[in-house]
Design a protein around this motif. Structure first.
Motif, short mmCIF file in Angstrom:
data_model
loop_
_atom_site.label_atom_id
_atom_site.label_comp_id
_atom_site.label_asym_id
_atom_site.label_seq_id
_atom_site.Cartn_x
_atom_site.Cartn_y
_atom_site.Cartn_z
N SER A 161 89.66 -9.14 61.48
CA SER A 161 89.69 -8.79 60.06
C SER A 161 91.06 -8.23 59.72
O SER A 161 91.54 -7.32 60.39
CB SER A 161 88.61 -7.75 59.74
OG SER A 161 87.31 -8.25 59.92
N LEU A 178 90.91 -9.49 53.94
CA LEU A 178 90.33 -8.68 52.87
C LEU A 178 91.44 -8.05 52.04
O LEU A 178 92.13 -7.13 52.51
CB LEU A 178 89.44 -7.59 53.45
CG LEU A 178 88.15 -8.05 54.10
CD1 LEU A 178 88.18 -7.74 55.60
CD2 LEU A 178 86.96 -7.37 53.48
N LYS A 180 88.73 -12.79 51.22
CA LYS A 180 87.76 -11.97 50.51
C LYS A 180 88.51 -10.91 49.71
O LYS A 180 89.64 -10.55 50.06
CB LYS A 180 86.79 -11.31 51.49
CG LYS A 180 86.06 -12.34 52.37
CD LYS A 180 85.17 -11.69 53.40
CE LYS A 180 84.50 -12.76 54.27
NZ LYS A 180 83.60 -12.18 55.29
N ILE A 227 88.29 -7.23 47.06
CA ILE A 227 87.62 -6.13 46.38
C ILE A 227 88.59 -5.63 45.32
O ILE A 227 89.77 -5.39 45.60
CB ILE A 227 87.27 -4.99 47.34
CG1 ILE A 227 86.27 -5.46 48.40
CG2 ILE A 227 86.71 -3.78 46.58
CD1 ILE A 227 85.98 -4.43 49.48
N GLU A 267 84.90 -0.54 55.40
CA GLU A 267 83.45 -0.60 55.20
C GLU A 267 82.94 -2.03 55.24
O GLU A 267 81.84 -2.30 55.74
CB GLU A 267 83.11 0.04 53.85
CG GLU A 267 81.65 0.37 53.66
CD GLU A 267 81.41 1.15 52.39
OE1 GLU A 267 81.79 0.65 51.30
OE2 GLU A 267 80.85 2.27 52.46
N LYS A 268 83.76 -2.98 54.77
CA LYS A 268 83.33 -4.38 54.70
C LYS A 268 83.81 -5.22 55.89
O LYS A 268 83.32 -6.34 56.08
CB LYS A 268 83.85 -5.02 53.41
CG LYS A 268 83.25 -4.41 52.13
CD LYS A 268 81.76 -4.67 52.06
CE LYS A 268 81.18 -4.15 50.74
NZ LYS A 268 79.72 -4.39 50.66
N GLN A 317 84.31 -7.06 59.34
CA GLN A 317 83.33 -7.53 60.31
C GLN A 317 83.94 -7.99 61.62
O GLN A 317 83.22 -8.33 62.57
CB GLN A 317 82.51 -8.68 59.70
CG GLN A 317 81.72 -8.29 58.46
CD GLN A 317 81.00 -9.47 57.83
OE1 GLN A 317 81.35 -10.62 58.07
NE2 GLN A 317 79.99 -9.18 57.03
N SER A 335 84.09 -8.24 43.32
CA SER A 335 84.47 -8.62 44.67
C SER A 335 84.35 -10.13 44.84
O SER A 335 83.70 -10.81 44.03
CB SER A 335 83.60 -7.90 45.71
OG SER A 335 82.24 -8.23 45.54
N LEU A 372 81.99 -11.45 49.23
CA LEU A 372 81.37 -10.32 49.90
C LEU A 372 79.97 -10.11 49.30
O LEU A 372 79.78 -10.21 48.09
CB LEU A 372 82.18 -9.04 49.72
CG LEU A 372 83.54 -9.02 50.43
CD1 LEU A 372 84.35 -7.84 49.95
CD2 LEU A 372 83.36 -8.94 51.94
#
Length: 316
Positions: free
Chosen positions: A4, A37, A62, A64, A81-82, A84, A312, A315
């Protein structure tokens, strides 16, 4: 191995396409599974539109988007937090961090069993007076107070095991001290790697000299939290008892002197020692109460969201 890449950003629309292509090229050439992200911290330019377009072309992208500018620490917290991936990479969006460093950072995490690895921009392209010298002073102070032996705490390019980012709370402006937060959480194997520092290609820096003032204030905060954050009574209670004892000893002396010696014939309230005794006993009581209230707050605090997400991409 799944990776990530968490990228906080503010008004970096010009660099996002190039940064994405560079990261994707490194990931594909090394056959890594990955996600990128992008955390848009309230940009007022077209950064979010660029992220949206990138996500349509690459499903690994992805995003946010914050409702307003809540700060880099909050952006990193949202990304952590998101995330993976088995390994989490953080980097800045201004192209000053080199994605080609990722494979070596990953190797240090996997083969050398580090909990996290921090980049060290040994050779910098920043101004000596406004950035390099203050940064060296700041890093020296951080090493001395935290016990974490890193040369560059503020480098945005870092690698973490997933369980590290899931167990640290990055808030306020504590992104500068993530290695210290990791150490305090029990992740003590922290490494460092010399990384390339690129000259800024687009836009201008979002940080001024005030960040170093804030950095030193945050350093004091994290030193206090590291030592007394879980037991405030140990500091405030001890100071309170000490101050109260000093005041009580002065009061006891004045009482004995008045009752048995009475050499001066003055009233107790006419003697400066009386006010010294009174002030120290009051201050001691206040310190003790502060420690007691701190203990109560620790046991009753509730987590509160420190940022608001507007939308977002890719997600759940």
């Amino acid at each position: 191995m799944n990776i990530s890449v968490v990228i906080p950003l503010l008004n970096e629309k010009d660099s996002l396409q190039e940064l994405h292509d560079w990261i994707a090229k490194v990931m594909q050439s090394n056959h890594f599974s990955y996600e990128i992200l992008f955390i848009d911290d309230g940009s007022t330019d077209d950064s979010w539109e660029t992220i949206t377009q990138l996500s349509k072309k690459n499903p690994n992208v992805k995003g946010i988007r914050f409702l307003a500018n809540f700060g880099k620490s909050q952006a990193l917290h949202a990304g952590f937090e998101k995330a993976q991936g088995d390994v989490v990479i953080t980097m800045d969006a201004d192209l000053q961090d080199n994605p080609e460093e990722i494979p070596e950072l990953l190797e240090m995490i996997v083969k050398e069993n580090y909990d996290m690895v921090s980049g060290w921009k040994k050779k910098r392209y920043d101004s000596v007076l406004t950035k390099n010298m203050p940064s060296k002073l700041f890093n020296w102070a951080a090493r001395k107070t935290s016990g974490v032996k890193l040369n560059d705490f503020n480098c945005g390019l870092k690698a973490y095991r997933l369980n590290v980012v899931k167990n640290i709370d990055v808030n306020g402006e504590m992104h500068r001290y993530i290695p210290v937060l990791a150490k305090n959480a029990g992740f003590s194997k922290i490494g460092e790697k010399v990384v390339k520092h690129q000259a800024r290609k687009y836009g201008e820096t979002k940080f001024g000299m005030d960040r170093f003032i804030h950095g030193f204030l945050d350093l004091i905060t994290i030193w206090f939290l590291s030592r007394f954050g879980k037991r405030p009574m140990h500091l405030f209670g001890a100071l309170g008892v000490l101050m109260f004892a000093i005041g009580f000893m002065f009061a006891l002396y004045l009482g004995i002197d008045k009752l048995y010696l009475n050499r001066t014939g003055r009233l107790i309230t006419e003697r400066p020692q009386f006010y010294l005794a009174l002030a120290t006993m009051i201050i001691g009581t206040q310190f003790f109460v502060a420690g007691f209230l701190g203990e109560i707050m620790l046991r009753t605090k509730q987590d509160k969201k420190r940022y608001l997400v507007k939308e977002s991409i890719n997600l759940e």
